[in-house]
Design an enzyme around this catalytic site. Structure first.
Site, PDB file in Angstrom:
ATOM      1  N   ARG A  88     -13.581  -8.429   1.729  1.00 11.61           N
ATOM      2  CA  ARG A  88     -12.154  -8.206   1.473  1.00 11.61           C
ATOM      3  C   ARG A  88     -11.378  -9.465   1.857  1.00 11.61           C
ATOM      4  O   ARG A  88     -10.450  -9.880   1.159  1.00 11.61           O
ATOM      5  CB  ARG A  88     -11.637  -7.011   2.303  1.00 11.61           C
ATOM      6  CG  ARG A  88     -12.209  -5.673   1.897  1.00 11.61           C
ATOM      7  CD  ARG A  88     -11.699  -5.222   0.536  1.00 11.61           C
ATOM      8  NE  ARG A  88     -10.254  -5.162   0.470  1.00 11.61           N
ATOM      9  CZ  ARG A  88      -9.500  -4.160   0.936  1.00 11.61           C
ATOM     10  NH1 ARG A  88     -10.072  -3.101   1.468  1.00 11.61           N
ATOM     11  NH2 ARG A  88      -8.173  -4.184   0.831  1.00 11.61           N
ATOM     12  N   ARG A 123       0.888  -1.181   0.000  1.00 12.53           N
ATOM     13  CA  ARG A 123       0.000   0.000   0.000  1.00 12.53           C
ATOM     14  C   ARG A 123       0.916   1.219   0.000  1.00 12.53           C
ATOM     15  O   ARG A 123       1.704   1.411   0.923  1.00 12.53           O
ATOM     16  CB  ARG A 123      -0.913   0.004   1.219  1.00 12.53           C
ATOM     17  CG  ARG A 123      -1.658   1.313   1.373  1.00 12.53           C
ATOM     18  CD  ARG A 123      -2.764   1.274   2.393  1.00 12.53           C
ATOM     19  NE  ARG A 123      -3.942   0.625   1.848  1.00 12.53           N
ATOM     20  CZ  ARG A 123      -5.168   0.741   2.351  1.00 12.53           C
ATOM     21  NH1 ARG A 123      -5.373   1.480   3.429  1.00 12.53           N
ATOM     22  NH2 ARG A 123      -6.192   0.118   1.810  1.00 12.53           N
ATOM     23  N   GLN A 130     -10.248  -3.931  -3.434  1.00 12.15           N
ATOM     24  CA  GLN A 130     -11.568  -3.489  -2.990  1.00 12.15           C
ATOM     25  C   GLN A 130     -12.626  -3.825  -4.043  1.00 12.15           C
ATOM     26  O   GLN A 130     -13.757  -4.181  -3.706  1.00 12.15           O
ATOM     27  CB  GLN A 130     -11.542  -1.977  -2.735  1.00 12.15           C
ATOM     28  CG  GLN A 130     -12.847  -1.441  -2.193  1.00 12.15           C
ATOM     29  CD  GLN A 130     -13.170  -1.941  -0.796  1.00 12.15           C
ATOM     30  OE1 GLN A 130     -12.352  -1.832   0.106  1.00 12.15           O
ATOM     31  NE2 GLN A 130     -14.357  -2.500  -0.607  1.00 12.15           N
ATOM     32  N   ASP A 151     -17.086   7.243  -2.091  1.00 17.85           N
ATOM     33  CA  ASP A 151     -15.854   7.115  -1.308  1.00 17.85           C
ATOM     34  C   ASP A 151     -15.564   8.500  -0.713  1.00 17.85           C
ATOM     35  O   ASP A 151     -16.196   9.493  -1.103  1.00 17.85           O
ATOM     36  CB  ASP A 151     -14.714   6.646  -2.247  1.00 17.85           C
ATOM     37  CG  ASP A 151     -13.400   6.397  -1.527  1.00 17.85           C
ATOM     38  OD1 ASP A 151     -13.397   6.284  -0.283  1.00 17.85           O
ATOM     39  OD2 ASP A 151     -12.351   6.317  -2.213  1.00 17.85           O
ATOM     40  N   CYS A 156     -16.326   1.826   0.266  1.00 16.93           N
ATOM     41  CA  CYS A 156     -15.200   0.955   0.653  1.00 16.93           C
ATOM     42  C   CYS A 156     -14.791   1.138   2.105  1.00 16.93           C
ATOM     43  O   CYS A 156     -14.125   0.275   2.657  1.00 16.93           O
ATOM     44  CB  CYS A 156     -14.020   1.196  -0.283  1.00 16.93           C
ATOM     45  SG  CYS A 156     -13.312   2.850  -0.158  1.00 16.93           S
ATOM     46  N   HIS A 187      -7.266   0.712  -6.490  1.00 13.94           N
ATOM     47  CA  HIS A 187      -7.485  -0.117  -5.294  1.00 13.94           C
ATOM     48  C   HIS A 187      -8.207  -1.388  -5.756  1.00 13.94           C
ATOM     49  O   HIS A 187      -9.379  -1.610  -5.416  1.00 13.94           O
ATOM     50  CB  HIS A 187      -8.312   0.680  -4.277  1.00 13.94           C
ATOM     51  CG  HIS A 187      -8.348   0.091  -2.908  1.00 13.94           C
ATOM     52  ND1 HIS A 187      -7.569  -0.988  -2.519  1.00 13.94           N
ATOM     53  CD2 HIS A 187      -9.091   0.428  -1.811  1.00 13.94           C
ATOM     54  CE1 HIS A 187      -7.834  -1.277  -1.261  1.00 13.94           C
ATOM     55  NE2 HIS A 187      -8.741  -0.448  -0.811  1.00 13.94           N
TER      56      HIS A 187
HETATM   57  N1  NVA Z   1      -9.813   6.762  -1.768  1.00 19.04           N
HETATM   58  C1  NVA Z   1      -9.475   6.351  -0.435  1.00 19.04           C
HETATM   59  C2  NVA Z   1      -9.729   4.893  -0.244  1.00 19.04           C
HETATM   60  C3  NVA Z   1      -9.484   4.375   1.142  1.00 19.04           C
HETATM   61  C4  NVA Z   1      -9.675   2.897   1.261  1.00 19.04           C
HETATM   62  C5  NVA Z   1      -8.016   6.683  -0.146  1.00 19.04           C
HETATM   63  O1  NVA Z   1      -7.173   6.477  -1.031  1.00 19.04           O
HETATM   64  O2  NVA Z   1      -7.723   7.158   0.951  1.00 19.04           O
HETATM   65  N1   CP Z   2     -11.297  -0.001   2.284  1.00 20.62           N
HETATM   66  C1   CP Z   2     -10.036  -0.062   2.751  1.00 20.62           C
HETATM   67  O1   CP Z   2      -9.078  -0.343   2.001  1.00 20.62           O
HETATM   68  O2   CP Z   2      -9.937   0.162   4.085  1.00 20.62           O
HETATM   69  P1   CP Z   2      -8.597   0.385   4.914  1.00 20.62           P
HETATM   70  O3   CP Z   2      -8.008   1.692   4.473  1.00 20.62           O
HETATM   71  O4   CP Z   2      -9.033   0.392   6.342  1.00 20.62           O
HETATM   72  O5   CP Z   2      -7.646  -0.744   4.630  1.00 20.62           O
END
Ligand code: NVA
Ligand code: CP
Length: 304
Positions: free
Chosen positions: A287, A104, A134, A219, A259, A131
């Site tokens: 997930r 990540r 997800q 989101d 998500c 992502h």
């Molecule tokens: N768009 C959000 C998704 C979090 C799971 C981010 O990148 O923070």
């Molecule tokens: N939806 C998602 O990826 O959640 P987290 O940021 O908690 O991993």
């Protein structure tokens, strides 16, 4: 043998993605029935997190453990990556010791470089651009509640961010229509939209995107890394909330997803979040199952 990575949904064929969803549903049923058989004893998952996480960390870590393996959590301030060791060197070394790695991070180029130098499969656990894990969970959830998503209409309401861009790839791979409603200046990448052709349309009017939709998705308005823009974005995205009023434009049996983490009263109303009929909690749980199916697929492919 070529190592298979999962950096976006485009790394699998549509048939492989369908198979992954079917397998995730099967693994979920086995887990609930207590008939799961751990097949990956001694397999190790490396987990590189340069951004925060609740769901992703827990689902990957629990998932590999349930499959018989182990996980190593690697936060940037505890590794040499955080002190500037090159991504290439880190990828070479980590992949010489573990069987699969999830990352990540921020720029999508970082995970692409990591994968290029890794000798084991690399999974995108979120970048600024995509992502895909997800999306596996989201599609699994849709299939569980409504059957195939092929030919359905999905409405994306909000930022043209990593989730929105993953929905564009999903529209291509799972063959559905995607209507995106975002404020001007927050559209997803132009090249990606072009690649999707007629399947994807963009508007600035949420009710237009939501019209006759089978699924509404939203989101956060400010993603990780955009914290400084939070207040300004709250103003720019006003009117882009998924709520009961917007749901009225969709089909009467339309689902809505998020998500998570969610901000009640911003991108989604508290009423929808706390509706006992919401599928959002199944979406989060999935997930676990979807990523177990994904890890199994990549680990078996790596064995050849
Ligand atoms: N768009 C959000 C998704 C979090 C799971 C981010 O990148 O923070
Ligand atoms: N939806 C998602 O990826 O959640 P987290 O940021 O908690 O991993």
């Amino acid at each position: 043998m070529t190592i298979r990575h999962f950096l976006s949904l485009m790394d699998c064929t549509p048939a492989e993605l369908q198979q992954l969803i079917a397998r995730a549903i099967e693994m979920k049923a086995q887990r609930k029935a207590g008939t799961e058989t751990p097949r990956f004893n001694n397999h190790v998952l490396g987990m590189v997190f340069e951004k925060s996480s609740t769901r992703t960390r827990i689902s990957f870590e629990a998932g590999i453990a349930q499959m018989g393996g182990h996980a190593i959590f690697l936060a940037p301030d505890h590794t040499q990556l955080g002190r500037g060791e090159p991504i290439e060197d880190s990828a070479r070394v980590m992949s010489s010791m573990v069987d699969v790695i999830m990352v990540r991070t921020f720029g999508h180029d970082i995970i692409e470089t990591f994968a290029e130098y890794s000798s084991v499969p690399v999974i995108n656990a979120l970048t600024d651009d995509f992502h895909p894990c997800q999306l596996l969970a989201d599609i699994q959830t849709y299939v569980e509640y409504r059957g195939s998503i092929q030919g359905k209409k999905v409405a994306w309401i909000g930022d043209g961010n990593n989730m929105c861009q993953s929905y564009i790839n999903a529209a291509i791979q799972f063959d559905f229509e995607l209507a995106i409603a975002c404020p001007r200046g927050f559209e997803p990448g132009t090249d990606l939209v072009k690649k999707a052709g007629d399947r994807v349309r963009i508007t600035t009017i949420p009710s237009k995107a939501a019209k006759d939709a089978d699924l509404l998705v939203t989101d956060v308005w400010a993603s990780m890394g955009q914290e400084k823009e939070k207040v300004q974005r709250r103003r720019q995205f006003a009117g882009f909330q998924v709520n009961k009023e917007l749901m009225r434009h969709a089909k009467s049996d339309a689902l809505y997803m998020h998500c998570l983490p969610a901000h009640r009263g911003e991108e989604i109303s508290a009423e929808l979040m706390d509706n006992p009929d919401t599928v959002i909690w199944d979406e989060a749980e999935n997930r676990l199952h979807a990523q177990k199916a994904l890890m199994e697929f990549l680990l078996l492919a790596a064995k050849g």
